[in-house]
Design a protein around this motif. Structure first.
Motif: not given
Length: 231
Positions: A161-182, A220-222
């Motif tokens: 698995a590869i995570d790419i540009n984590t701020v521009e492409n955040p993990y989103v589940k309901g109100s949770l956004v990771l990283p917060a700067s995303g 969720l959206k990752d």
């Protein structure tokens, strides 16, 4: 190809071409490790086994006894990527040997499309912390850890698995956004550099090679996440 019928110079050229294929079609020559390449140099990538120094840095950090993949099955890719500054930079990504060539070819396509990567550093740079790596907008792959919010091993633990540009492409589940700067990138219709969006060729550079994209998930959206699903 019958190299015995070629001149020594042509033999060397032919062997270099074969070596390039071994690294997924990228240049087989080592790229500099000073962090940058001259503009216009082009895409280069080298796939290497994990060296002793990197192995030592992984122990108890990104790899622990019981992890589902031995270090011997992992590879470090050193490759060129386009930065947000428009210049060429050298990054490092650790993946399972089974996906190393496809990973190189996918990132080559990103490079050719001028898709920018903020930084590409091994997770050990961040003490094995996924949170710290995400906050730094780091593109990374192997890290033996649990899935976000769960206990089973993440596909990152297999090096697939590869995570790419984590701020521009955040993990989103309901109100949770990771990283917060995303949070400023949760509107995916406001497309900006470095974002992975549905239908874009940056996404298909991976999905056409068998990766699943977290932006296609429904519960969720990752958006940062590309993975080769595990059985």
């Amino acid at each position: 190809m019958r190299l015995r019928h070629l001149s020594p110079a042509l033999c060397a050229t032919a062997l270099a071409a074969v070596a390039a294929l071994v690294t997924g079609g990228a240049s087989a020559s080592a790229v500099p490790t000073d962090g940058s390449l001259p503009p216009g140099r082009g895409f280069h990538a080298v796939i290497r086994p994990v060296d002793d120094a990197t192995r030592a840095s992984m122990m108890g950090v990104s790899w622990k006894p019981g992890c589902p993949v031995p270090i011997e099955d992992l590879r470090v890719i050193e490759m060129t990527h386009r930065g947000f500054d428009g210049a060429d930079h050298v990054g490092h990504l650790m993946v399972h040997e089974d996906i190393a060539r496809d990973t190189v070819n996918a990132f080559r396509q990103l490079y050719l499309r001028d898709f920018p990567i903020r930084r590409m550093e091994l997770i050990e740079t961040y003490g094995g912390s996924d949170d710290a790596s995400m906050e730094a907008d780091n593109t990374s792959a192997f890290n033996c850890r649990a899935i976000t919010g769960g206990t089973r091993y993440s596909v990152h633990s297999y090096g697939k698995a590869i995570d790419i540009n984590t701020v521009e492409n955040p993990y989103v589940k309901g109100s949770l956004v990771l990283p917060a700067s995303g949070a400023e990138f949760t509107d995916r219709t406001d497309v900006r550099p470095g974002m992975l969006v549905d239908g874009d060729r940056a996404v298909t550079s991976f999905t056409s090679r068998g990766f699943d994209w977290g932006g296609h998930w429904t519960s969720l959206k990752d958006y940062q996440h590309m993975e080769i699903p595990q059985p």
